[in-house]
Design a protein around this motif. Structure first.
Motif, PDB file in Angstrom:
ATOM      1  N   ASN A   1      -2.051  -8.642   5.301  1.00  0.00           N
ATOM      2  CA  ASN A   1      -3.511  -8.568   5.336  1.00  0.00           C
ATOM      3  C   ASN A   1      -4.057  -9.756   6.117  1.00  0.00           C
ATOM      4  O   ASN A   1      -3.694 -10.900   5.834  1.00  0.00           O
TER       5      ASN A   1
ATOM      6  N   THR B   1     -13.682  -7.195  -0.032  1.00  0.00           N
ATOM      7  CA  THR B   1     -13.169  -6.525   1.159  1.00  0.00           C
ATOM      8  C   THR B   1     -12.811  -5.093   0.804  1.00  0.00           C
ATOM      9  O   THR B   1     -12.492  -4.781  -0.350  1.00  0.00           O
ATOM     10  N   GLN B   2     -12.849  -4.247   1.782  1.00  0.00           N
ATOM     11  CA  GLN B   2     -12.484  -2.848   1.587  1.00  0.00           C
ATOM     12  C   GLN B   2     -11.029  -2.770   1.136  1.00  0.00           C
ATOM     13  O   GLN B   2     -10.163  -3.486   1.639  1.00  0.00           O
ATOM     14  N   SER B   3     -10.762  -1.927   0.169  1.00  0.00           N
ATOM     15  CA  SER B   3      -9.401  -1.810  -0.350  1.00  0.00           C
ATOM     16  C   SER B   3      -8.477  -1.202   0.690  1.00  0.00           C
ATOM     17  O   SER B   3      -8.916  -0.490   1.605  1.00  0.00           O
ATOM     18  N   GLY B   4      -7.193  -1.480   0.537  1.00  0.00           N
ATOM     19  CA  GLY B   4      -6.215  -0.903   1.441  1.00  0.00           C
ATOM     20  C   GLY B   4      -6.238   0.618   1.427  1.00  0.00           C
ATOM     21  O   GLY B   4      -6.129   1.277   2.469  1.00  0.00           O
TER      22      GLY B   4
ATOM     23  N   VAL C   1       0.855  -1.189   0.000  1.00  0.00           N
ATOM     24  CA  VAL C   1       0.000   0.000   0.000  1.00  0.00           C
ATOM     25  C   VAL C   1       0.889   1.236   0.000  1.00  0.00           C
ATOM     26  O   VAL C   1       2.069   1.175   0.343  1.00  0.00           O
TER      27      VAL C   1
ATOM     28  N   ARG D   1      -9.245  -6.983   7.454  1.00  0.00           N
ATOM     29  CA  ARG D   1     -10.344  -6.871   6.499  1.00  0.00           C
ATOM     30  C   ARG D   1     -11.383  -7.950   6.764  1.00  0.00           C
ATOM     31  O   ARG D   1     -11.062  -9.019   7.284  1.00  0.00           O
TER      32      ARG D   1
ATOM     33  N   SER E   1     -13.916   2.505  -5.088  1.00  0.00           N
ATOM     34  CA  SER E   1     -13.946   2.283  -3.649  1.00  0.00           C
ATOM     35  C   SER E   1     -15.394   2.375  -3.189  1.00  0.00           C
ATOM     36  O   SER E   1     -16.282   2.824  -3.921  1.00  0.00           O
TER      37      SER E   1
ATOM     38  N   ASP F   1      -8.789   2.521   0.808  1.00  0.00           N
ATOM     39  CA  ASP F   1      -9.990   2.956   1.530  1.00  0.00           C
ATOM     40  C   ASP F   1      -9.779   2.901   3.044  1.00  0.00           C
ATOM     41  O   ASP F   1     -10.161   3.821   3.771  1.00  0.00           O
TER      42      ASP F   1
END
Length: 859
Positions: free
Chosen positions: A618, A663-666, A601, A693, A739, A668
Motif C-alpha cells: 500500500n 482511505t478507501q478500502s482495498g 487482499v 490510496r 465501504s 473497494d
C-alpha cells in the motif's frame, strides 16, 4: 432513610479528587476537568472518573499506561507495546469509547503535551503513556464527555487529565521485583523516589521531585507454552501456523534444497487444506515478539514561588526515556515481489529475483523464479529509543475577584529506531548474479558474504509543541436570585511540528522491502474560549461554553456546549450535556506525508488464486484539502445516593461523527478498478502488487452506550473498613459504513471495526484493618462476534474472559510498608480469536500469572 447532605458525602466518596474541602466557615472552590470555572459542587454536569494515588497503589499497576488502559471506558481500538508490527513499537495509548487514540485528549496538569514522534497506524497522532512518570501521579481524572468547547480538537471522545504532585512533604522510596510464575523467564524491576521540601504557606515556596524506573524482559511467542508450537488446529478456525519457503517457480512443492536451520519438511495439507505433497516451512513463533523488552526512566520536578499575597510563579520539567527491544520479524524472504524504494519516482521498484543460468542453485538453462528465506543472516531486530521533554512555566493569582493563569510551554518527543539484519539491495543483486550466496544450503555461505548482505539502519523522528495559554475566571461575576454567576474566558496558541523520516538506506534504494512513514509538517493553532455557569433556580445550574479555533492549514472550527446540573433532592443529582466538536486532520493526514505499508487482499480477478488472500503493498498519500471531522455529543445521567456510604451513577452517551478521515478500502478499490485503474498496479502475470490510496473525508460514525458507577463503603470498629466499587461500560451501538457510500453497519459486540466488546467492567474490593490493606480487582471483558471469521471457524464468536488481581500491603512500621501482589491470579489465558494469531492484543495480554513484592519506605 436519607440523611442530610447524604448526596454530597456519597458523591465525594465516588469522586474524591473533585470534592471540595469543607469547614464550618469556608467552602473551598476547585477546578474540575472539563471546566475552567472553580466551583464548590462535589460533582459536576458531566461524569468524571477519578483515580487517586492510593487507588493506583492498591491496583498493583506499575505504569501510567496500565492504570489508564484498564478503565472500562477504554473499550477498543487502543494499542500498547504488544502492537510490535507498528511504526510506534513500544508505545501505549488510550481510546475512550473505541473512537481511536486520536479522539482522546491526554493532558498533564490540564495542559497539552507533545504527541509521540510519529504516527500510529500511519495517521493517528497520540500521547505516548509509556513516556509519562508514574511516581509523580497524584490522581488521574477521566472526563467521559466530549470537551472540544473547552480544550479544542481531539477531545471528541473525552479527556484524560493526569495530575502530578504540585507539593509533597518528606521522601518516599520504593523498590519492586516481580516475575512470571509460568516459566516464561520474564522478570520486571521497578523503583521510585519522590521527595519534596518547603511549605508554601509558611516558607512561600515548595519544590517536588520524582524519579522512577522500570525494566522488563522481552517475551516472545516461543516463550509461552501454549503458543510456542504455533499449532492451533484444535481451535475453531485454527491452523498450523507455518511459513512456507525455499521453493522454485511459484510451486511450494518444488523444493529449493532440503531442511536447514529452522526449515523443516512439512506435509502441505497440514498447512493448507486440500494440498498434497511436502513443502519446506518454519515455525514463526521464535520470530514473533509478544511484549518487547523495555527499560524506562521518568523524572518530574515542580517549583512554586509566592511573589505576593495574590500572585505565585510556577515551573515544571518532565523527562521520559523509553527503550523497547524486540524481534521485528524472521529473516527476510526474497521472492518475485521483492521491492526497493525509488525516491525520485516516489514509488517502489521491483527487484529482479531470478536465479541466473549457472547459479549453483539453478539446474536449468533459463533464469528461474524462486522464493527463499535468508536464515543465516539472523533475526531482524528492532530497538526504539524515545525521549520526551516538557518545560512549562507560568504565573497565576487573583485580582479583583478573578482567578487568572498564564503559561508558556515547550515539549518534544524524539525517536531513534535502529534495526539490524535487514538486507542490502545492491549487495544482494551482486551475490545473486555471481552465485556467491547459496540459498539451498546456507551453511556453505562465508561470513564475509553474510556481513556484506546485512544492513543496519537508523530511522529518526521528532514531534514538538509550543504552547501559550492565558485564562481568567470568576466564580461570582454577578448575583442572580438563585446564586452567583460564574464566568471564564481565555486564549490559547500552539505550534505543532512533526518530522518523521525514514532511513538513508531506504531513500537511496538500499534497503529491500522497506516500510515507510514519512511525515513533514507543521501548523499553528489559535483559539479563544468562554464559559458561563448560571444558577437558573435553586439547585439548577446551566453551563454554557464555546470555543473558536483557527488552524493555519484547514481554517476555522467552532465548538459550542451546553450542560445542566440539577440537585433534585439531597439524594439525587441529575445531569446532562450537548455539544458540537471536531477533530482536526492530523499532520500525517494533511501535510507532506507518504507511507508504504504491507497488507493482504482478495482479488476476484487474480489469475492464480481468485479466492485466496494475497499480500500487496500500500502506498498512501496525504491530502491538503481535508476538512475536520465533525461531531455531535449528547450525555444524560444521574447520581443516586441512598445512604451516606453508597452511590450509584448512571450516564448515557451518544456521539455522532461525520466526515471521518480515512482511505478507501482495498476491497473497494478492487471492486471499482474499471472506474479508476490508476489505483492498482498488477505484475506481468496480472496479479495485484500495489494499491495507491489517499486520505479523504469519507463516511459517518455513530456510537452510544451506558456507564454505570457503583460505590459502597462499610465501616466497623472491630473489622475495619470495606470499600466496594465497580465501573461498568456497555456499548449500545458502534456503526460505520463497510465501504464508501454504503449505509451504517453496527459493529458493537464484534471485531468489524476493531474489537468492540459490548461489555467491559472493572470491580474492586479494598479491606483495611489495622496494619493491613488488601485489594481484589476483577476485570471483565465481554465476548464479541467474529465479523471476518474464516470459513472453518464454526464458533464465529470470541469468548468473554475474567482476570483477578490481588494486592496485600502490610505496614511493618510507621514508615515501612511491604506489598505483595499477584496479577492474573487465576492464570487466565486470553480467549481464542481466529482473526488473529491467537488473541486480540488490544483486549488482553499473554503473560499469565505474574507475582511481585514491593518495599516502600517514607521519612
Amino acid at each position: 432513610m436519607f440523611k442530610p447532605l447524604a448526596i454530597a458525602l456519597a458523591i465525594s466518596a465516588a469522586f474524591p479528587a473533585i470534592a471540595a474541602e469543607t469547614t464550618p466557615n469556608k467552602v473551598e472552590r476547585v477546578t474540575v476537568t472539563g471546566s475552567n470555572i472553580r466551583v464548590s459542587q462535589k460533582a459536576g454536569a458531566t461524569a468524571v472518573q477519578v483515580i487517586s494515588a492510593k487507588e493506583i497503589a492498591a491496583s498493583g499497576k506499575t505504569s501510567v499506561s496500565e492504570v489508564i488502559r484498564s478503565i472500562s471506558a477504554n473499550s477498543g481500538n487502543s494499542y500498547n507495546e504488544q502492537f510490535t508490527g507498528s511504526f510506534s513499537a513500544g508505545t501505549s495509548g488510550v481510546s475512550l469509547r473505541g473512537l481511536g487514540q486520536k479522539n482522546t485528549l491526554v493532558l498533564i496538569n490540564g495542559k497539552r503535551i507533545s504527541s509521540y514522534a510519529t504516527a500510529q497506524n500511519l495517521q493517528e497522532t497520540f500521547v505516548d503513556l509509556n513516556s509519562l512518570p508514574m511516581a509523580a501521579v497524584q490522581r488521574i481524572e477521566i472526563l467521559k464527555d466530549g470537551a472540544s468547547s473547552v480544550y479544542g480538537s481531539d477531545a471528541v471522545a473525552g479527556v484524560v487529565n493526569i495530575i502530578l504532585y504540585s507539593e509533597f512533604k518528606g521522601t518516599e522510596l520504593s523498590a519492586e521485583l516481580g516475575s512470571s510464575t509460568e516459566g516464561t523467564g520474564q522478570t520486571e524491576k521497578n523503583f521510585s523516589i519522590k521527595t519534596g521540601f518547603g511549605d508554601f504557606n509558611e516558607d512561600n515556596f515548595n519544590v517536588v521531585f520524582s524519579l522512577d524506573g522500570q525494566k522488563r524482559d522481552q517475551l516472545d511467542q516461543s516463550d509461552v507454552s501454549w503458543m510456542k508450537e504455533g499449532d492451533f488446529r484444535n481451535q475453531s478456525g485454527g491452523s498450523l501456523n507455518r511459513v512456507i519457503t525455499n521453493y522454485y517457480d511459484g510451486d511450494p512443492t518444488k523444493l529449493l534444497g532440503g531442511p536447514q536451520g529452522p526449515i523443516k519438511l512439512t506435509d502441505y495439507g497440514s498447512i493448507t487444506d486440500g494440498k498434497t505433497g511436502q513443502v519446506l516451512a518454519y515455525n514463526n513463533a521464535p520470530y514473533s515478539t509478544l511484549i518487547p523488552g523495555i527499560e524506562r526512566y521518568h523524572a518530574f520536578a515542580r517549583a512554586n514561588l509566592r511573589i505576593n499575597d495574590d500572585t505565585q510563579a510556577y515551573a515544571e520539567y518532565l523527562y521520559g526515556f523509553s527503550r523497547a527491544n524486540l524481534t521485528f520479524a524472521a529473516p527476510l524472504t526474497v521472492s518475485s515481489t521483492l521491492r526497493a524504494w525509488n525516491n525520485q519516482k516516489q514509488a517502489l521498484d521491483t527487484i529482479n529475483n531470478k536465479l541466473p543460468v549457472g547459479h549453483p542453485n539453478n539446474p536449468g538453462t533459463t533464469p528461474l523464479d524462486f522464493t527463499a528465506t535468508l536464515f543465516d543472516l539472523g533475526k531482524r531486530l528492532k530497538t526504539d529509543e524515545v525521549t520526551l521533554h516538557r518545560v512549562l512555566s507560568g504565573i497565576k493569582g487573583t485580582a479583583l475577584g478573578w482567578d487568572w493563569d498564564a503559561s508558556l510551554g515547550y515539549s518534544q518527543s524524539t525517536l531513534e529506531e535502529t534495526v539490524q539484519n535487514f538486507v542490502n539491495r545492491y549487495e544482494y543483486e551482486k551475490v545473486l548474479k555471481d552465485g556467491s550466496y547459496n540459498f539451498a544450503d546456507q551453511s556453505k555461505n562465508s561470513e564475509e558474504v553474510r556481513n556484506r548482505l546485512r544492513l543496519s539502519t537508523l530511522r529518526p523522528a521528532k514531534s514538538s509543541l509550543i504552547t501559550a495559554d492565558i485564562s481568567a475566571s470568576s466564580a461570582e461575576l454577578f448575583e442572580l436570585p438563585a446564586g452567583s454567576v460564574g464566568f471564564a474566558t481565555g486564549a490559547q496558541f500552539r505550534q505543532e511540528k512533526m518530522d518523521s523520516r525514514t532511513s538513508d538506506a531506504v531513500l537511496s534504494g538500499t534497503e529491500l522491502r522497506p516500510a515507510i512513514n514519512i511525515i513533514d509538517g507543521e501548523r499553528k493553532v489559535s483559539a479563544v474560549f468562554a464559559e458561563l455557569n448560571i444558577p437558573v433556580i435553586k439547585d439548577l445550574n446551566v453551563n454554557l461554553a464555546a470555543r473558536a479555533d483557527h488552524y493555519s492549514d484547514f481554517g476555522n472550527a467552532f465548538s459550542p456546549k451546553a450542560s445542566a446540573r440539577y440537585q433534585a433532592a439531597d439524594w439525587l443529582l441529575l445531569r446532562g450535556s450537548a455539544s458540537r466538536g471536531f477533530r482536526a486532520p492530523s499532520l500525517p493526514e494533511i501535510t507532506q506525508s507518504s507511507a508504504v505499508s504491507y497488507g493482504a487482499v482478495v482479488d476476484p480477478r487474480d489469475p492464480i488464486a481468485p479466492t485466496k488472500s494475497r499480500g500487496v503493498t500500500n502506498i498512501i498519500a496525504a491530502n491538503k484539502d481535508l476538512q475536520p471531522e465533525r461531531s455531535n455529543n449528547f450525555n444524560l445521567g444521574f447520581v443516586l445516593s441512598p445512604t451516606n456510604d453508597s452511590s450509584i451513577g448512571l450516564d448515557y452517551y451518544n456521539i455522532k461523527q461525520s466526515g471521518l478521515i480515512g482511505t478507501q478500502s482495498g476491497a473497494d478499490i478492487i471492486a471499482n478498478e474499471s472506474r479508476d485503474p490508476s489505483k492498482i498496479v498488477r505484475d506481468d502475470k496480472g496479479r495485484i502488487s500495489t494499491l495507491y490510496r489517499q486520505y479523504s473525508n469519507m463516511g459517518d460514525r455513530e456510537t452510544s452506550g451506558i456507564d454505570l458507577d457503583l460505590r459502597q463503603r462499610f465501616n466497623s470498629k472491630d473489622y475495619g473498613s470495606l470499600k466496594l466499587g465497580s465501573q461498568i461500560s456497555h456499548v449500545l451501538r458502534f456503526a460505520e459504513p463497510l465501504s464508501t457510500g454504503e449505509p451504517l453497519t453496527d459493529g458493537a459486540g464484534s471485531n468489524q471495526f476493531g474489537s468492540i466488546p459490548k461489555w467491559r467492567a472493572v470491580s474492586d474490593a479494598t479491606w483495611d484493618i489495622g496494619a493491613w490493606s488488601t485489594t481484589l480487582t476483577w476485570s471483565y471483558v465481554g465476548g464479541y462476534d467474529q465479523a471476518s471469521a474464516s470459513a472453518t471457524d464454526t464458533t464465529k464468536y470470541v469468548d468473554s474472559f475474567n482476570t483477578f488481581d490481588l494486592t496485600a500491603s502490610w505496614k511493618l512500621a510507621k514508615d515501612t510498608t511491604l506489598t505483595a501482589k499477584v496479577i492474573n491470579l487465576s492464570n487466565t489465558r486470553p480467549p481464542w480469536d481466529s482473526s488473529t494469531d491467537f488473541f486480540d492484543h488490544t483486549q488482553a495480554d499473554p503473560r499469565g500469572r505474574f507475582a511481585s513484592a514491593k518495599l516502600t519506605y517514607k521519612f
